[in-house]
Design a protein around this motif. Structure first.
Motif, PDB file in Angstrom:
ATOM      1  N   PRO A 159       0.813  -1.227   0.000  1.00 20.09           N
ATOM      2  CA  PRO A 159       0.000   0.000   0.000  1.00 20.09           C
ATOM      3  C   PRO A 159       0.841   1.270   0.000  1.00 20.09           C
ATOM      4  O   PRO A 159       0.468   2.258  -0.648  1.00 20.09           O
ATOM      5  N   ALA A 160       1.971   1.253   0.740  1.00 21.55           N
ATOM      6  CA  ALA A 160       2.830   2.439   0.758  1.00 21.55           C
ATOM      7  C   ALA A 160       3.448   2.681  -0.613  1.00 21.55           C
ATOM      8  O   ALA A 160       3.488   3.817  -1.103  1.00 21.55           O
ATOM      9  N   LEU A 161       3.935   1.629  -1.248  1.00 29.28           N
ATOM     10  CA  LEU A 161       4.519   1.768  -2.578  1.00 29.28           C
ATOM     11  C   LEU A 161       3.480   2.256  -3.587  1.00 29.28           C
ATOM     12  O   LEU A 161       3.729   3.188  -4.365  1.00 29.28           O
ATOM     13  N   ILE A 162       2.317   1.630  -3.580  1.00 32.90           N
ATOM     14  CA  ILE A 162       1.279   1.964  -4.553  1.00 32.90           C
ATOM     15  C   ILE A 162       0.821   3.408  -4.378  1.00 32.90           C
ATOM     16  O   ILE A 162       0.678   4.158  -5.359  1.00 32.90           O
ATOM     17  N   THR A 163       0.596   3.821  -3.139  1.00 30.48           N
ATOM     18  CA  THR A 163       0.139   5.190  -2.896  1.00 30.48           C
ATOM     19  C   THR A 163       1.212   6.198  -3.282  1.00 30.48           C
ATOM     20  O   THR A 163       0.916   7.261  -3.843  1.00 30.48           O
ATOM     21  N   GLY A 164       2.476   5.878  -2.996  1.00 34.92           N
ATOM     22  CA  GLY A 164       3.564   6.778  -3.379  1.00 34.92           C
ATOM     23  C   GLY A 164       3.636   6.965  -4.880  1.00 34.92           C
ATOM     24  O   GLY A 164       3.752   8.104  -5.375  1.00 34.92           O
ATOM     25  N   TYR A 165       3.559   5.876  -5.624  1.00 35.83           N
ATOM     26  CA  TYR A 165       3.587   5.983  -7.082  1.00 35.83           C
ATOM     27  C   TYR A 165       2.354   6.730  -7.597  1.00 35.83           C
ATOM     28  O   TYR A 165       2.433   7.494  -8.569  1.00 35.83           O
ATOM     29  N   THR A 166       1.195   6.518  -6.966  1.00 34.00           N
ATOM     30  CA  THR A 166      -0.020   7.195  -7.394  1.00 34.00           C
ATOM     31  C   THR A 166       0.080   8.698  -7.177  1.00 34.00           C
ATOM     32  O   THR A 166      -0.400   9.490  -7.996  1.00 34.00           O
ATOM     33  N   LEU A 167       0.723   9.121  -6.098  1.00 34.50           N
ATOM     34  CA  LEU A 167       0.865  10.544  -5.805  1.00 34.50           C
ATOM     35  C   LEU A 167       1.675  11.282  -6.870  1.00 34.50           C
ATOM     36  O   LEU A 167       1.483  12.476  -7.084  1.00 34.50           O
ATOM     37  N   VAL A 168       2.566  10.568  -7.541  1.00 36.17           N
ATOM     38  CA  VAL A 168       3.405  11.217  -8.557  1.00 36.17           C
ATOM     39  C   VAL A 168       2.536  11.850  -9.638  1.00 36.17           C
ATOM     40  O   VAL A 168       2.860  12.925 -10.164  1.00 36.17           O
ATOM     41  N   GLU A 169       1.417  11.220  -9.982  1.00 32.56           N
ATOM     42  CA  GLU A 169       0.562  11.722 -11.052  1.00 32.56           C
ATOM     43  C   GLU A 169       0.050  13.124 -10.760  1.00 32.56           C
ATOM     44  O   GLU A 169      -0.128  13.933 -11.672  1.00 32.56           O
ATOM     45  N   GLY A 170      -0.181  13.430  -9.486  1.00 31.62           N
ATOM     46  CA  GLY A 170      -0.674  14.747  -9.129  1.00 31.62           C
ATOM     47  C   GLY A 170       0.396  15.740  -8.763  1.00 31.62           C
ATOM     48  O   GLY A 170       0.142  16.948  -8.726  1.00 31.62           O
ATOM     49  N   LEU A 171       1.614  15.267  -8.480  1.00 30.91           N
ATOM     50  CA  LEU A 171       2.696  16.150  -8.046  1.00 30.91           C
ATOM     51  C   LEU A 171       3.605  16.601  -9.183  1.00 30.91           C
ATOM     52  O   LEU A 171       4.104  17.724  -9.174  1.00 30.91           O
ATOM     53  N   VAL A 172       3.832  15.725 -10.133  1.00 33.34           N
ATOM     54  CA  VAL A 172       4.869  15.955 -11.138  1.00 33.34           C
ATOM     55  C   VAL A 172       4.230  16.161 -12.505  1.00 33.34           C
ATOM     56  O   VAL A 172       3.333  15.414 -12.893  1.00 33.34           O
ATOM     57  N   PRO A 173       4.684  17.157 -13.257  1.00 33.00           N
ATOM     58  CA  PRO A 173       4.164  17.356 -14.614  1.00 33.00           C
ATOM     59  C   PRO A 173       4.392  16.127 -15.482  1.00 33.00           C
ATOM     60  O   PRO A 173       5.352  15.377 -15.275  1.00 33.00           O
ATOM     61  N   ALA A 174       3.527  15.923 -16.462  1.00 34.88           N
ATOM     62  CA  ALA A 174       3.621  14.746 -17.318  1.00 34.88           C
ATOM     63  C   ALA A 174       4.971  14.629 -17.993  1.00 34.88           C
ATOM     64  O   ALA A 174       5.477  13.526 -18.205  1.00 34.88           O
ATOM     65  N   GLY A 175       5.590  15.760 -18.316  1.00 39.64           N
ATOM     66  CA  GLY A 175       6.872  15.745 -19.009  1.00 39.64           C
ATOM     67  C   GLY A 175       8.049  15.348 -18.156  1.00 39.64           C
ATOM     68  O   GLY A 175       9.185  15.318 -18.645  1.00 39.64           O
ATOM     69  N   ALA A 176       7.831  15.055 -16.881  1.00 37.51           N
ATOM     70  CA  ALA A 176       8.944  14.674 -16.007  1.00 37.51           C
ATOM     71  C   ALA A 176       8.639  13.424 -15.200  1.00 37.51           C
ATOM     72  O   ALA A 176       9.365  13.106 -14.261  1.00 37.51           O
ATOM     73  N   ARG A 177       7.594  12.691 -15.547  1.00 34.71           N
ATOM     74  CA  ARG A 177       7.165  11.585 -14.690  1.00 34.71           C
ATOM     75  C   ARG A 177       8.055  10.362 -14.802  1.00 34.71           C
ATOM     76  O   ARG A 177       8.226   9.634 -13.826  1.00 34.71           O
ATOM     77  N   THR A 178       8.600  10.080 -15.981  1.00 34.61           N
ATOM     78  CA  THR A 178       9.506   8.939 -16.068  1.00 34.61           C
ATOM     79  C   THR A 178      10.698   9.141 -15.150  1.00 34.61           C
ATOM     80  O   THR A 178      11.121   8.234 -14.428  1.00 34.61           O
ATOM     81  N   GLU A 179      11.242  10.351 -15.152  1.00 33.81           N
ATOM     82  CA  GLU A 179      12.343  10.660 -14.242  1.00 33.81           C
ATOM     83  C   GLU A 179      11.906  10.512 -12.790  1.00 33.81           C
ATOM     84  O   GLU A 179      12.643   9.960 -11.959  1.00 33.81           O
ATOM     85  N   ALA A 180      10.701  10.990 -12.470  1.00 34.31           N
ATOM     86  CA  ALA A 180      10.203  10.903 -11.092  1.00 34.31           C
ATOM     87  C   ALA A 180      10.108   9.455 -10.635  1.00 34.31           C
ATOM     88  O   ALA A 180      10.529   9.103  -9.522  1.00 34.31           O
TER      89      ALA A 180
END
Length: 450
Positions: free
Chosen positions: A354-375
């Motif tokens: 759950p911690a891993l999944i929620t952390g990865y899910t948060l990236v979608e709202g925190l990081v612009p689409a153009g930088a998500r692979t790096e994130a």
């Protein structure tokens, strides 16, 4: 963010006009999003998903073979587990340090552009390492070959996650996609070591590393061939300059990196400490059983997480889930029986997913689409670094102090990460749409970045 299913979120997560719908033809329709619970069947019906899922699974499989293949080959040629572990550690650290920069290049120039030369370099470096090991080259030469071998490991997992972000674009199914990727990663690390061990022990000590290089090359090229699903690359103008700003500038991502370092400390500490415990009771064969129980808990909770329509905000879920992880990990050092340790290991594993999944899910709202692979590569790299550090520290504690002292590493790592998460949790708030955040990292409005 894909965390709750409410009427307001459904309206935000679905196209508001025909133009928006044409921009995202792969996202679920408003009707399906509003009336269906998130589930794997609905997720796998996303248009184009199978075109990157199948080659992505094949391409990420060698990642789980690399470390063990190096250990088995170098131990065979040198007779030293110390030398084998050192060579594997150099590979792992190189991967963790270079992976985010590879992710940033993929965001800037496209996954295909970065992946094709990357898998070529990795295959060549892996074969060079194999040749040096078989020719009894000095350890420094193995280290020299280990650096490019680790640095060029293709980051298929983050690339697949970035493709899900494009395919779903804010749909509630994002949490299900994150769960699917977590389960896939865990399955990879079950199958990969088994395959590497079988090849190295029944075919040839170098067979595992040769197979790893070949599978990386083949799977990576097949994945790169799926051009239609890769995230779009913005070229020219201020918008492209915004997309090229580093994801590390996002404060929330830095908080997530710390939390993922703590998760890595659990993996590393468990590996060493379980091996030491089973050795101390004269049952080394139980090591695989106990670690399998731990991995099973991780996979089980990951599968369940992907089927839940969450009502709580993801930031709240991360804090609660991480607190449960730190609490369960804190009891490992006091376990002195196989049954108790197996039960605690199962509980710890169930708290990790759950911690891993929620952390990865948060990236979608925190990081612009153009930088998500790096994130995503920063997060996977953080787990690898945390694991490498935990293996080293836990080994020293087991050697110098009491039996089970290595289990203090998961406790310490998760407690420190939880304290950081609690202090800085406000930075995990979803970035405003249409505004520039994190010192120049924007999404809708182009600005200049020096």
């Amino acid at each position: 963010m894909a965390s709750t299913v409410t009427s307001s979120q459904n309206s935000a997560a679905t196209p508001q006009n025909p133009a928006d719908a044409s921009e995202n033809p792969t996202a679920p329709s408003e009707h399906s999003t509003a009336t269906s619970r998130p589930g794997y069947g609905q997720l796998l019906r996303t248009r184009g998903a199978w075109t990157f899922l199948l080659p992505g699974f094949a391409a990420r499989q060698p990642f789980a073979m690399l470390t063990l293949s190096i250990v088995l080959l170098v131990q065979h040629t040198t007779g030293s587990y110390g030398a084998a572990g050192a060579a594997a550690a150099v590979t792992g650290v190189s991967m963790a340090l270079f992976a985010p920069y590879g992710g940033r290049l993929a965001d800037r120039y496209g996954q295909r552009t970065v992946l094709i030369p990357g898998v070529l370099v990795h295959a060549a470096s892996g074969l060079a390492f194999t040749a040096l090991a078989l020719s009894d080259a000095p350890l420094w030469a193995l280290f020299a070959a280990a650096v490019p071998t680790g640095a060029s490991v293709p980051q298929i997992g983050p690339m697949v996650r970035a493709r899900w972000g494009v395919a779903l674009k804010g749909s509630p199914l994002m949490t299900t996609a994150a769960a699917l990727e977590s389960v896939t990663d865990e399955l990879t690390f079950v199958v990969g070591p088994l395959l590497a061990t079988a090849l190295c022990t029944t075919v040839h000590p170098a067979a595992g590393l040769v197979a790893e290089a070949a599978l990386t090359l083949l799977g990576g090229l097949l994945f790169a061939a799926q051009k239609s699903t890769q995230p779009p690359v913005t070229v020219g103008g201020g918008h492209a300059r915004v997309g090229h700003a580093s994801a590390l500038r996002v404060p929330g991502l830095r908080v997530l990196i710390v939390t993922f370092l703590g998760i890595g400390s659990v993996f590393g500490g468990m590996q060493v400490s379980l091996a030491a415990f089973t050795e101390s009771i004269g049952e080394p064969g139980l090591n695989g059983v106990l670690y399998g129980v731990f991995a099973a808990g991780n996979m089980l909770s990951g599968v369940v997480c992907g089927t839940i329509a969450w009502k709580a905000a993801p930031q709240q879920r991360l804090v609660i889930g991480y607190a449960a992880l730190a609490l369960s990990a804190s009891g490992l050092w006091a376990a002195h029986s196989v049954v108790v340790l197996a039960g605690l290991g199962l509980l710890v594993g169930m708290c990790i997913a759950p911690a891993l999944i929620t952390g990865y899910t948060l990236v979608e709202g925190l990081v612009p689409a153009g930088a998500r692979t790096e994130a995503f590569t920063w997060l996977t790299g953080a787990v690898a670094l945390g694991q490498a550090a935990a293996v080293t520290v836990a080994g020293q504690l087991e050697d110098r102090f009491f039996g089970g002292a290595g289990f203090l590493v998961p406790m310490g790592g998760t407690v420190l990460a939880l304290a950081t998460l609690l202090a800085l949790r406000s930075r995990l708030a979803k970035r405003p749409r249409g505004r520039t955040v994190a010192r120049g990292v924007g999404h809708r409005v182009p600005v200049a970045v020096d």
